[in-house]
Enzyme design. Structure first.
Site, PDB file in Angstrom:
ATOM      1  N   ASP A  83       0.845  -1.191   0.062  1.00  0.00           N
ATOM      2  CA  ASP A  83      -0.167   0.117  -0.107  1.00  0.00           C
ATOM      3  C   ASP A  83       0.994   1.351   0.067  1.00  0.00           C
ATOM      4  OD1 ASP A  83      -2.362   1.240   0.265  1.00  0.00           O
ATOM      5  OD2 ASP A  83      -2.497   1.386   2.455  1.00  0.00           O
ATOM      6  N   SER A 227     -12.759   3.564   4.695  1.00  0.00           N
ATOM      7  CA  SER A 227     -13.540   3.173   5.941  1.00  0.00           C
ATOM      8  C   SER A 227     -14.470   3.999   6.193  1.00  0.00           C
ATOM      9  CB  SER A 227     -12.584   3.632   7.273  1.00  0.00           C
ATOM     10  OG  SER A 227     -11.346   2.669   7.272  1.00  0.00           O
TER      11      SER A 227
HETATM   12 ZN   LIG Z   1      -4.483   4.967   0.630  1.00  0.00          ZN
END
Ligand SMILES: [Zn+2]
Length: 322
Positions: A83, A227
């Site tokens: 990531d 999220s």
């Molecule tokens: Zn990110």
């Protein structure tokens, strides 16, 4: 099944109108919580490791934990993804070290420099059977070492996506349509409040997404900073001694809608942190005499598992798609 790339996952997700969850992993309990949920629901899953996670847990530990999860869940495809790789060297180190997918995030650079660095990573990755996610546009918020001040974010410019994908050869593209990193995705001034006094963020820019899809038919799109910051966990944190006023995320129904379109990968990290922290705080408050880490990490791991199962069933739509 051994670790897989995301190529097949994304093709099936694109055609099937769902997305695959990409969950950040930092320790054993998180890896177990995520993969137990995916395993039981027969869902493909992406486990992703940030530069910060590698610094915290060590590359080898994380790879071995993920390999254990693959062995324990042979019925589902699992990808191991870097990531926010920010340099060629970091991407190369993960490609050489067993990852099946890497992100090169050169989105803070100029369009030309982003293309040049992404292309360099793609050439090395493809020569080693690894796929590459790139990014155009800039998300607001904080994720480990990626910090973008409010007001410095920029939506992806759809007129740039074709040239970028053509010139770099990347396999998927993260775009900015109003999602944001962290548990404080929006300031109170950017939001309205609902009847319960909870902040309601501005809606995602589906017009930008639709325009990107039109220009890149069949191409997998990625959403970072997705999220939802469930209020049950924020409440739990605040109830048991924490202090997270006005934490706010992306409404799940908007993510579900994006997953039905070309969005094939949805990144979730803060919700894992919140689920664990809320439950550990609660446990400590209710059991002040306990001191065995297994006692409080067990409900924390279960909370991660339940949260991931909820995402798979109600946000991603990836259950039964292994
Ligand atoms: Zn990110």
């Amino acid at each position: 099944m051994s670790l897989v790339t995301t190529t097949e996952m994304f093709k099936k997700a694109y055609d099937g109108g769902y997305a695959v969850g990409a969950f950040n992993v930092n320790n054993m309990e998180i890896v177990q919580g995520i993969t137990e949920a995916a395993g039981e629901l027969n869902s493909p899953v992406i486990l992703q490791v940030s530069k910060g996670a590698r610094a915290y847990a060590n590359h080898t530990y994380l790879v071995k934990l993920v390999e254990a999860a693959v062995e324990e869940n042979p019925q589902i495809p699992i990808a191991l993804h870097l990531d926010h790789g920010d340099t060629f060297e970091l991407c190369k180190s993960c490609i050489d070290g067993g990852f099946t997918s890497v992100m090169i995030d050169a989105s803070s650079k100029s369009f030309e420099d982003n293309i040049a660095l992404t292309k360099q990573v793609v050439e090395y990755a493809h020569a080693h059977g690894v796929v590459v996610e790139a990014e155009l546009g800039t998300l607001a918020g904080i994720e480990d070492e990626v910090v973008v001040e409010a007001g410095k974010e920029a939506y992806t410019r759809p007129e740039e996506v074709e040239e970028f994908v053509d010139k770099t050869g990347c396999d998927s593209l993260a775009i900015a349509i109003g999602t944001s990193h962290g548990a404080y995705k929006f300031t109170a001034a950017q939001c309205t409040r609902n009847a319960d006094g909870i902040l309601v963020p501005p809606p995602l820019r589906f017009d930008v997404l639709e325009e990107c899809i039109k220009r890149l038919p069949g191409f997998p799109i990625v959403l970072h900073g997705s999220s939802s910051v469930p209020q049950e966990f924020v409440k739990m944190v605040n109830q048991y001694g924490g202090n997270m006023p006005d934490a706010v995320g992306i409404p799940e129904e908007q993510l579900r809608q994006a997953a039905k379109l070309a969005v094939c990968k949805i990144n979730i990290d803060s919700d894992i942190r919140l689920a664990m922290t809320g439950n550990i705080r609660k446990y400590f408050a209710e059991h002040p005499d306990h001191f065995d880490p297994r006692q409080y990490l067990k409900p924390a791991r279960q909370a991660v598992k339940d949260m991931v199962a909820h995402k798979i069933l109600h946000v991603l739509g990836s259950d039964g798609k292994a």
